[in-house]
Design a protein around this motif. Structure first.
Motif, PDB file in Angstrom:
ATOM      1  N   LEU A 309       0.887  -1.172   0.000  1.00 18.62           N
ATOM      2  CA  LEU A 309       0.000   0.000   0.000  1.00 18.62           C
ATOM      3  C   LEU A 309       0.914   1.207   0.000  1.00 18.62           C
ATOM      4  N   TRP A 310       0.841   2.028  -1.041  1.00 20.29           N
ATOM      5  CA  TRP A 310       1.821   3.095  -1.267  1.00 20.29           C
ATOM      6  C   TRP A 310       1.096   4.423  -1.408  1.00 20.29           C
ATOM      7  N   VAL A 311       1.457   5.389  -0.565  1.00 18.99           N
ATOM      8  CA  VAL A 311       0.922   6.746  -0.652  1.00 18.99           C
ATOM      9  C   VAL A 311       1.872   7.575  -1.507  1.00 18.99           C
ATOM     10  N   VAL A 312       1.375   8.090  -2.623  1.00 12.87           N
ATOM     11  CA  VAL A 312       2.212   8.825  -3.576  1.00 12.87           C
ATOM     12  C   VAL A 312       1.774  10.287  -3.628  1.00 12.87           C
ATOM     13  N   LYS A 313       2.738  11.160  -3.397  1.00 12.90           N
ATOM     14  CA  LYS A 313       2.518  12.599  -3.575  1.00 12.90           C
ATOM     15  C   LYS A 313       3.126  13.041  -4.895  1.00 12.90           C
ATOM     16  N   ASN A 314       2.759  14.229  -5.323  1.00 16.94           N
ATOM     17  CA  ASN A 314       3.414  14.788  -6.496  1.00 16.94           C
ATOM     18  C   ASN A 314       4.911  14.898  -6.255  1.00 16.94           C
ATOM     19  N   PRO A 315       5.721  14.767  -7.306  1.00 20.42           N
ATOM     20  CA  PRO A 315       7.167  14.832  -7.128  1.00 20.42           C
ATOM     21  C   PRO A 315       7.632  16.177  -6.595  1.00 20.42           C
ATOM     22  N   ASP A 326      -1.116  12.619 -10.791  1.00 18.49           N
ATOM     23  CA  ASP A 326      -1.351  11.848 -12.013  1.00 18.49           C
ATOM     24  C   ASP A 326      -0.544  10.557 -11.929  1.00 18.49           C
ATOM     25  N   LEU A 327      -1.150   9.504 -11.422  1.00 15.35           N
ATOM     26  CA  LEU A 327      -0.435   8.252 -11.199  1.00 15.35           C
ATOM     27  C   LEU A 327       0.042   7.625 -12.498  1.00 15.35           C
ATOM     28  N   GLU A 328      -0.764   7.693 -13.535  1.00 13.77           N
ATOM     29  CA  GLU A 328      -0.370   7.092 -14.811  1.00 13.77           C
ATOM     30  C   GLU A 328       0.909   7.703 -15.346  1.00 13.77           C
ATOM     31  N   ALA A 329       1.050   9.031 -15.167  1.00 15.71           N
ATOM     32  CA  ALA A 329       2.251   9.707 -15.651  1.00 15.71           C
ATOM     33  C   ALA A 329       3.462   9.421 -14.772  1.00 15.71           C
ATOM     34  N   LEU A 330       3.241   9.220 -13.480  1.00 11.19           N
ATOM     35  CA  LEU A 330       4.357   9.032 -12.557  1.00 11.19           C
ATOM     36  C   LEU A 330       4.914   7.617 -12.561  1.00 11.19           C
TER      37      LEU A 330
END
Length: 491
Positions: A309-315, A326-330
């Motif tokens: 389970l991964w919490v992703v913020k913008n870079p 935008d998960l698809e782009a990252l």
């Protein structure tokens, strides 16, 4: 009620939460003796998350009073300074507002004690002039406190900036050593005004009447003994240190309703996973990885083969808001589809305390922020330590070498980059190896000790009761007339 305890916090959400939790604990245990007032600054570090948090606490805990100091402005470009230098300058410029607030509070109640953040040292002479006992509250652990107490000795021996000392390892008595380039940001550049400020903060830790620490004795016994021995400050008395944690915030007040409603799905997903099978990855409120690092981390998770389970913020290079990730782009092409049966990626935020307490959790990849560490300890979850900033590299070493509750990742010198292979190795070691099993067992046992510390006869509860008795016996500070005379003398 015998008087008011005033808490003066630093304008960063992690510090504010820990300070409020301290106030809540005092009220819970000793609310018949003391009122609580929290002083908040205006003008630097203001954020919707802090405002929302304070509003929620005001509704749920009306016995905690919040008082905002007059607005103060600082110009980061005049002269050009680091973010830390501007923050430290801002706190100092709040001295007049702090003084007036203490005077105002004293007209209605006796200010028994002022408890200040590590960065609130400019409050010490004001409180002493008003005859108000002053205690520090360190939102980090006892190990970090031991290092901070010793830092002035390292500063005295250093002749060039730590950022220019690649390959140099710094030694702290009784503590794990640390690469010079991994020191907290304000110490890296001797030409940065923040360097001198942090020297001042560390040196003045000994000027308070005591130091409260958000930890408990069973978690950091070596550090507690080290501080008490006097080796961290060999040339001056060390004030008493009081371990009163673990203080863990109520995360329901940390995020907006729109974010919470969108992220609760992760809790439902966790309930469907096997026990101790999921690795949770989250890097804190300020922890933003580069776009390159996000892709490499995804590669490592795919190679590692474990549920996640991964919490992703913008870079870190992105200026967008919290909700437009935008998960698809990252992610690497096809990653989300290939891992959808064993992984879940969440945008921006997840209810971390609730996640860590789910039975499916088998490990936590963390930035080593102290609030996150304590949340994992209280939940009995073992760690993969991936520090990013501030004192987190220190915390990593403490967790790996002293507390033996974490596996550290190897980071590239200079930028701290972690390869996908290293991510896969660390996760597999935690989840599959004998060492990982031992770490998980120790973490689960520490969970019980954390609960015991805050029990009715626990070490932290007993320590706080000792403090409350001492505070209740303190003589009255100046009365309002004396305060006004003192201020008149200054003017």
């Amino acid at each position: 009620m015998e008087g008011t305890i005033v808490l003066y916090t630093f304008p960063e959400i992690g510090h504010v939460i820990s300070t409020v939790e301290l106030g809540k604990l005092i009220l819970h245990r000793h609310g018949h003796q003391f009122a609580i007032t929290v002083l908040l600054t205006i003008g630097f570090g203001d954020s919707p998350s802090i405002t929302s948090y304070i509003d929620t606490i005001s509704r749920s805990h009306p016995s905690i009073s919040f008082r905002r100091l007059p607005p103060v402005s600082v110009d980061p470009a005049n002269p050009p300074r680091s973010h830390e230098a501007v923050a430290f300058d801002f706190i100092r410029k709040n001295s007049d507002g702090l003084l007036q607030s203490l005077l105002d509070i004293s007209t209605a109640s006796t200010v028994k004690v002022l408890i200040i953040d590590f960065f609130g040292t400019s409050a010490v002479p004001i409180a002493k002039a008003l005859n108000i006992p002053t205690y520090y509250f360190l939102t980090s652990g006892a190990s970090a406190l031991a290092a901070f107490l010793y830092l002035p000795r390292l500063f005295e021996r250093s002749t060039k900036s730590f950022k220019d000392q690649a390959g140099v390892v710094l030694d702290f008595p009784g503590l794990p050593s640390l690469k010079a380039t991994q020191m907290p940001e304000p110490t890296l550049d001797r030409d940065d005004p923040a360097y001198g400020e942090l020297c001042y903060f560390c040196d003045h830790l000994t000027k308070g009447d005591g130091i409260l620490v958000n930890t408990f004795e069973a978690l950091e016994p070596k550090a507690v003994e080290l501080i008490a021995s006097g080796v961290c400050v060999p040339d001056a008395p060390t004030p008493p240190v009081y371990c009163i944690g673990p203080l863990i915030g109520d995360e329901s007040s940390r995020a907006s309703d729109s974010i919470v409603s969108g992220q609760q799905d992760c809790l439902s997903w966790l309930e469907k996973q096997p026990m101790k099978s999921v690795v949770f990855l989250c890097f804190g409120s300020r922890g933003r990885l580069s776009a390159e690092q996000i892709k490499e981390l995804a590669v490592g998770l795919e190679k590692g083969g474990h549920r996640f389970l991964w919490v992703v913020k913008n870079p870190s290079s992105h200026d967008g808001g919290i909700g437009d990730v935008d998960l698809e782009a990252l992610m690497p092409e096809g990653f989300l589809e290939r891992t959808k049966e064993r992984g879940m990626v969440v945008r921006s935020w997840a209810p971390q305390v609730a996640v860590l307490r789910k039975e499916a959790l088998g490990g936590f990849v963390t930035h080593c922020g102290w609030n996150s560490v304590l949340e994992a300890v209280a939940a009995g979850v073992a760690l993969v330590a991936w520090p990013l900033y501030a004192e987190q590299h220190m915390n990593r070493n403490f967790l790996v070498q002293h507390m033996e509750m974490a596996i550290g990742v190897e980071q590239r010198d200079g930028d701290g980059f972690v390869s996908g292979d290293e991510v896969a190795r660390a996760v597999r070691e935690l989840m599959e190896s004998e060492r990982g099993r031992e770490l998980r067992e120790k973490s689960w046992a520490m969970r019980e000790k954390a609960a015991e510390a805050l029990g009715d006869s626990g070490s932290s509860t007993t320590t706080l009761a000792e403090l409350a008795r001492a505070w209740s016996r303190l003589p009255k500070p100046m009365n309002s007339i004396q305060c006004k005379l003192w201020v008149s003398a200054l003017v």
